[in-house]
Design an enzyme around this catalytic site. Structure first.
Site, PDB file in Angstrom:
ATOM      1  N   ARG A 234       0.838  -1.183   0.000  1.00 56.91           N
ATOM      2  CA  ARG A 234       0.000   0.000   0.000  1.00 56.91           C
ATOM      3  C   ARG A 234       0.882   1.244   0.000  1.00 56.91           C
ATOM      4  NH1 ARG A 234      -3.324  -2.785  -1.645  1.00 56.91           N
ATOM      5  NH2 ARG A 234      -5.422  -3.255  -0.857  1.00 56.91           N
ATOM      6  N   GLU A 263      -4.035   7.360  -5.657  1.00 55.79           N
ATOM      7  CA  GLU A 263      -4.192   6.597  -6.901  1.00 55.79           C
ATOM      8  C   GLU A 263      -5.543   6.910  -7.542  1.00 55.79           C
ATOM      9  OE1 GLU A 263      -1.454   2.739  -5.619  1.00 55.79           O
ATOM     10  OE2 GLU A 263      -3.630   2.581  -5.625  1.00 55.79           O
ATOM     11  N   HIS A 284      -0.044   0.032 -10.040  1.00 55.88           N
ATOM     12  CA  HIS A 284      -0.875  -0.827  -9.177  1.00 55.88           C
ATOM     13  C   HIS A 284      -1.416  -2.031  -9.963  1.00 55.88           C
ATOM     14  CE1 HIS A 284      -3.395  -0.743  -5.257  1.00 55.88           C
ATOM     15  NE2 HIS A 284      -3.204  -1.994  -5.648  1.00 55.88           N
TER      16      HIS A 284
END
Length: 319
Positions: A234, A263, A284
């Site tokens: 994370r 994000e 990601h």
């Protein structure tokens, strides 16, 4: 007939959603859903499926028919668990669906750093190899993995699977104890020792209120100047400004990140600065192999079937 709504199905492109089509359910799918569309789309729904859509206390209070929220991810920080529990709503997630995908991506990032793949690709594109006086180009030193210390923060399924790959490369795995631990469990080393001895530091822990900016100006300073940092967990675990400064000041040899604290990131995010040396970013996607995404949907279908049978599977709260 129950109404089931998948609010952000575009987060799983190309995946077969037929396992979600359960008897007694009418499935509604939307590519994306913003906050202004949630009340209308979830009206009358008993099951909501989300990946990153935020379901907070305010929206949950408007949905008396909602009984189950299935998160198509492991992280559930986009759901107000306390509000869901008060409303009698079960919240289920997916777990260990990317036990192959994330470790594979983590090692791909590490190999890209140590084998200088991007600098060599850019050098070839500039014509440097064509101008070389010999058969090869040796402008960027390659670092061998065997014998290096691979420190892991977060030793759940993903941390263990990644550590196994590190061992396969001949690396020595160090498992970090929790930062606030008073005792060191067998087989682990203190958090500070794991950082100080790391040649490679890899993050695999969930985001919590307690570990925000776990790596900051102080703790990044515990790393060796030739250490490498990997984050496929994370983004909030790392203070982005502090990491950018550490790389620019050569206090750290390099970093490879699949996640950021925002994000998608703003164009002026501190880690998007093209002047930062030895920083490799991916958007990601460590979790996003086709096989892992299908496993994610299959687990979600299992969670829904279990709920229909008044059982709990991967449940994250207790209403």
């Amino acid at each position: 007939m129950h109404k089931m709504v998948f609010l952000d199905a575009a987060s799983l492109p190309g995946v077969d959603l037929t396992p979600l089509q359960q008897p007694g359910f009418e499935l509604h799918t939307y590519p994306y859903s913003n906050s202004t569309e949630l009340a209308e789309r979830l009206c009358g729904a008993s099951v909501a499926i989300v990946n990153k859509v935020v379901l907070d206390a305010q929206i949950l209070a408007t949905l008396p028919d909602l009984k189950l929220i299935c998160v198509t991810a492991t992280g559930i920080n986009n759901i107000d668990l306390a509000a869901a529990s008060r409303a009698g709503i079960r919240v289920c997630n997916a777990r260990d669906y990317a036990l192959d995908a994330v470790p594979q991506h983590c090692m791909a990032l590490l190999l890209a750093l140590t084998n200088q793949l991007l600098p060599y690709q850019n050098a070839i594109a500039r014509g440097d190899w064509s101008k070389s006086s010999q058969f090869c180009l040796l402008d960027y030193p390659i670092r061998q993995l065997r014998g290096l210390n691979f420190s892991v923060i977060g030793y759940g399924g993903l941390g263990q699977a990644t550590a196994a790959l590190a061992r396969a490369f001949g690396m020595q795995v160090l498992i970090a104890e929790r930062p606030d631990a008073l005792d060191i469990r067998p087989g682990r080393v203190s958090f500070r020792q794991a950082l100080e001895q790391a040649d490679v530091l890899s993050l695999h822990c969930p985001a919590t209120a307690d570990n925000r900016h776990l790596l900051n100006a102080t703790t990044l300073g515990w790393l060796k100047p030739d250490a490498l940092l990997l984050n496929t967990a994370r983004g909030s675990l790392i203070d982005a400004v502090a990491l950018a400064a550490a790389l620019k000041n050569h206090q750290l040899a390099g970093a490879a990140l699949d996640v950021l604290d925002q994000e998608p990131p703003a164009a002026d995010h501190p880690l998007l600065d093209p002047g930062i040396p030895n920083l490799l970013l991916s958007p990601h996607v460590a979790w996003a192999s086709g096989q892992a995404m299908q496993a994610l949907i299959n687990q979600t279908a299992e969670n829904i079937r279990a709920w229909q049978q008044q059982q709990l599977l991967r449940c994250c709260n207790q209403p």
